[in-house]
Design an enzyme around this catalytic site. Structure first.
Site, PDB file in Angstrom:
ATOM      1  N   ASP A  72       0.856  -1.187   0.000  1.00 45.33           N
ATOM      2  CA  ASP A  72       0.000   0.000   0.000  1.00 45.33           C
ATOM      3  C   ASP A  72       0.897   1.244   0.000  1.00 45.33           C
ATOM      4  O   ASP A  72       2.119   1.129   0.122  1.00 45.33           O
ATOM      5  CB  ASP A  72      -0.924   0.018   1.235  1.00 45.33           C
ATOM      6  CG  ASP A  72      -0.189  -0.312   2.518  1.00 45.33           C
ATOM      7  OD1 ASP A  72       0.993   0.098   2.649  1.00 45.33           O
ATOM      8  OD2 ASP A  72      -0.769  -0.964   3.398  1.00 45.33           O
ATOM      9  N   ASP A  74       1.703   4.979   1.685  1.00 43.85           N
ATOM     10  CA  ASP A  74       1.478   5.866   2.824  1.00 43.85           C
ATOM     11  C   ASP A  74       2.068   7.228   2.515  1.00 43.85           C
ATOM     12  O   ASP A  74       3.175   7.332   1.985  1.00 43.85           O
ATOM     13  CB  ASP A  74       2.148   5.286   4.072  1.00 43.85           C
ATOM     14  CG  ASP A  74       1.603   3.913   4.425  1.00 43.85           C
ATOM     15  OD1 ASP A  74       0.380   3.779   4.542  1.00 43.85           O
ATOM     16  OD2 ASP A  74       2.402   2.956   4.557  1.00 43.85           O
ATOM     17  N   ASP A 154       9.776   4.062  12.951  1.00 47.90           N
ATOM     18  CA  ASP A 154      10.381   2.928  13.650  1.00 47.90           C
ATOM     19  C   ASP A 154      11.798   2.605  13.152  1.00 47.90           C
ATOM     20  O   ASP A 154      12.772   2.784  13.883  1.00 47.90           O
ATOM     21  CB  ASP A 154       9.454   1.691  13.640  1.00 47.90           C
ATOM     22  CG  ASP A 154       8.878   1.339  12.279  1.00 47.90           C
ATOM     23  OD1 ASP A 154       9.273   1.978  11.278  1.00 47.90           O
ATOM     24  OD2 ASP A 154       8.051   0.415  12.201  1.00 47.90           O
TER      25      ASP A 154
HETATM   26  P1  ATP Z   1       3.837  -2.805   5.187  1.00 50.06           P
HETATM   27  O1  ATP Z   1       2.711  -1.835   4.836  1.00 50.06           O
HETATM   28  O2  ATP Z   1       4.542  -3.376   4.023  1.00 50.06           O
HETATM   29  O3  ATP Z   1       3.443  -3.804   6.195  1.00 50.06           O
HETATM   30  P2  ATP Z   1       4.999  -0.434   6.310  1.00 50.06           P
HETATM   31  O4  ATP Z   1       6.401  -0.137   6.734  1.00 50.06           O
HETATM   32  O5  ATP Z   1       4.434   0.439   5.232  1.00 50.06           O
HETATM   33  O6  ATP Z   1       4.975  -1.945   5.909  1.00 50.06           O
HETATM   34  P3  ATP Z   1       2.775   0.442   7.885  1.00 50.06           P
HETATM   35  O7  ATP Z   1       2.169  -0.206   9.078  1.00 50.06           O
HETATM   36  O8  ATP Z   1       1.960   0.618   6.657  1.00 50.06           O
HETATM   37  O9  ATP Z   1       4.086  -0.384   7.579  1.00 50.06           O
HETATM   38  O10 ATP Z   1       3.327   1.842   8.383  1.00 50.06           O
HETATM   39  C1  ATP Z   1       3.772   2.850   7.497  1.00 50.06           C
HETATM   40  C2  ATP Z   1       4.961   3.562   8.087  1.00 50.06           C
HETATM   41  O11 ATP Z   1       4.599   4.200   9.321  1.00 50.06           O
HETATM   42  C3  ATP Z   1       6.140   2.672   8.470  1.00 50.06           C
HETATM   43  O12 ATP Z   1       6.956   2.410   7.369  1.00 50.06           O
HETATM   44  C4  ATP Z   1       6.831   3.505   9.527  1.00 50.06           C
HETATM   45  O13 ATP Z   1       7.574   4.540   8.938  1.00 50.06           O
HETATM   46  C5  ATP Z   1       5.661   4.125  10.257  1.00 50.06           C
HETATM   47  N1  ATP Z   1       5.232   3.278  11.391  1.00 50.06           N
HETATM   48  C6  ATP Z   1       4.280   2.313  11.381  1.00 50.06           C
HETATM   49  N2  ATP Z   1       4.130   1.769  12.587  1.00 50.06           N
HETATM   50  C7  ATP Z   1       4.987   2.389  13.400  1.00 50.06           C
HETATM   51  C8  ATP Z   1       5.302   2.279  14.795  1.00 50.06           C
HETATM   52  N3  ATP Z   1       4.681   1.393  15.557  1.00 50.06           N
HETATM   53  N4  ATP Z   1       6.252   3.118  15.292  1.00 50.06           N
HETATM   54  C9  ATP Z   1       6.851   4.030  14.514  1.00 50.06           C
HETATM   55  N5  ATP Z   1       6.613   4.166  13.204  1.00 50.06           N
HETATM   56  C10 ATP Z   1       5.692   3.370  12.643  1.00 50.06           C
HETATM   57 MG    MG Z   2       2.389   0.437   4.537  1.00 51.20          MG
END
Ligand code: ATP
Ligand code: MG
Length: 448
Positions: A72, A74, A154
């Site tokens: 997805d 963001d 994170d």
């Molecule tokens: P995927 O969507 O492939 O599972 P993602 O890294 O995009 O991985 P998301 O949960 O969509 O994960 O979160 C988007 C972004 O928000 C992350 O890449 C990170 O930068 C930030 N993020 C998400 N969760 C946290 C957290 N618990 N603490 C700090 N930053 C976070």
């Molecule tokens: Mg994501």
């Protein structure tokens, strides 16, 4: 090849050390617009036209750099959630702990988050910032600028910002270096960052399994010690996390890492006890996760009901045995055990009703599958949960209940043969043995 071009040191007004910024122009990175969703680009453009900064950030940029297909997209922006809401009719505000906006384009949702800042700048406002004594952040709505946002994320690999203004990538935490070295590195002090949000421990191992990355030493070191703090996370959030961990294509590997880092026990304490008591349960869960990974690879559907039925099968058996020992007949004992097991697990991960009900049916059908004489087999075959229950029985057999082999074969054949042959098979079935001897009626005593 990814190359570092500009490096600037940003002055800090708050006294907190601001990160070094590196800008990688379009001709020095591999993120092409073709790999980005048109809707995500539309959101970036509209925000920019509205006078706000906007970037694609997180998993989408990380995954494109690695040659993966992003799950997805963001967006991070300087606009507040209300301002974002004002720019997009097709949007809604979501979340309380972490407010953000979902912009909806048909089936695709673009998640738009406002830049976050450190909680020291909240000015004591409870609607923006709330931190528990443990250090856990209960409300994370303190807004800031891009540098502040970068160090609130994170992992370094998740803090790369892509702008559609000149298609460059902005890197504040040496995320590109870590992606090249395939390392998962927390931004800041690992213990503090895990205390702020223990789910980051689960995210570390999830990405390690998904991307085949190594968890950098200092990032891995405190996990085992801090793992029990996962017990404080709201059960509803944990349900979603479990699906991302175990039902996203790398379940088997993720489960192994969860056990290795002691992260499984706080989420499934009763299952952990069962796993310690009998290797059958370990085989069963591993087998189920292997099958789930395979099904996902073949784009076949998978259901959380089956996953949870497997994860909680051990606790169910133990609980059923305890209840039956109180001289309660098998069927009520099973019903009671189901209530207890689901009730206990719901303190750790909620199980939404839409999955809880079919999970229960998969379990109840295990008792009914041996009883096949007369019209029963044909009726069972029509049951909406028959296929899942049959697969579950095969799984039990593969995990070590070899006495089920004959029954499994019978049902496999029964599904294959023509109507007439089914009748023949039904007639040949010997009445199933009751799972417990019938209780002998008590003889009336002479003085009754
Ligand atoms: P995927 O969507 O492939 O599972 P993602 O890294 O995009 O991985 P998301 O949960 O969509 O994960 O979160 C988007 C972004 O928000 C992350 O890449 C990170 O930068 C930030 N993020 C998400 N969760 C946290 C957290 N618990 N603490 C700090 N930053 C976070
Ligand atoms: Mg994501």
């Amino acid at each position: 090849m990814l190359k570092r071009l500009f490096r600037k040191l940003r002055p800090s007004s708050s006294g907190i050390a601001m990160p070094t910024q590196t800008i990688i122009p379009r001709d020095h990175h591999t993120v092409s617009r073709k790999r980005i969703s048109d809707n995500a680009l539309k959101v970036l453009r509209r925000l920019n036209e509205g006078g706000f900064e906007s970037y694609l950030v997180g998993g989408c940029i990380r995954d494109i750099l690695l040659g993966h297909h992003p799950k997805d997209f963001d967006v991070a922006t300087s606009a507040t959630p209300e301002q974002v809401r004002g720019l997009f009719r097709n949007s809604r505000l979501i979340g309380r702990r972490f407010k953000l906006v979902h912009v909806q384009f048909g089936r695709e949702i673009i998640e738009v988050a406002t830049f976050r800042a450190d909680h020291s700048s909240a000015g004591g406002r409870k609607d923006k910032s709330k931190v528990a004594d443990s250090g856990r952040i209960l409300r994370d709505n303190v807004y800031g600028n891009i540098e502040q946002d970068a160090i609130r994320r994170d992992f370094t690999m998740n803090a790369l910002y892509y702008t559609s203004e000149d298609f460059s990538i902005h890197d504040y935490t040496d995320g590109l270096r870590d992606i090249k070295q395939r390392k998962i590195r927390l931004i800041g002090d690992p213990v503090t960052r895990y205390q702020e949000d223990p789910v980051r421990m689960l995210r570390a191992i999830r990405f390690a399994a998904k991307l085949d990355f190594e968890i950098e030493k200092a990032t891995a070191a405190p996990i085992r010690r801090l793992a029990p703090s996962l017990g404080d996370i709201p059960a509803a959030r944990m349900f979603d996390e479990i699906l991302k961990l175990l039902q996203a294509g790398r379940g088997l590997k993720t489960f192994a890492l969860m056990q290795e880092y002691h992260l499984f026990q706080p989420l499934f304490p009763a299952t952990h006890t069962a796993l310690e008591s009998d290797p059958y349960y370990q085989r069963m869960i591993e087998r189920a996760l292997h099958n789930t990974d395979e099904r996902l690879r073949q784009h076949k559907p998978v259901t959380p009901a089956f996953l949870f039925a497997t994860l909680l099968w051990g606790p169910l058996q133990a609980c059923r045995k305890d209840i039956a020992a109180q001289d309660i007949p098998p069927i009520p004992a099973l019903q009671q055990a189901i209530q207890v097991v689901i009730g206990n697990q719901s303190n750790h991960t909620t199980i939404p009703k839409r999955f809880g009900i079919p999970m229960r049916e998969i379990w109840e059908l295990q008792d009914r599958l041996p009883r096949r004489q007369g019209k029963r087999a044909a009726q069972l075959l029509e049951h909406p949960r028959f296929r899942a229950a049959y697969d579950f029985m095969l799984l039990r057999c593969e995990a070590g209940e070899t006495e089920l082999q004959e029954l499994c074969d019978w049902w496999t054949d029964y599904q294959k043969v023509e109507e007439g042959d089914r009748k023949q098979m039904e007639r040949q079935v010997a009445p199933a043995k009751r799972s417990r001897p019938r209780r002998r009626r008590r003889k009336p005593s002479s003085n009754e």
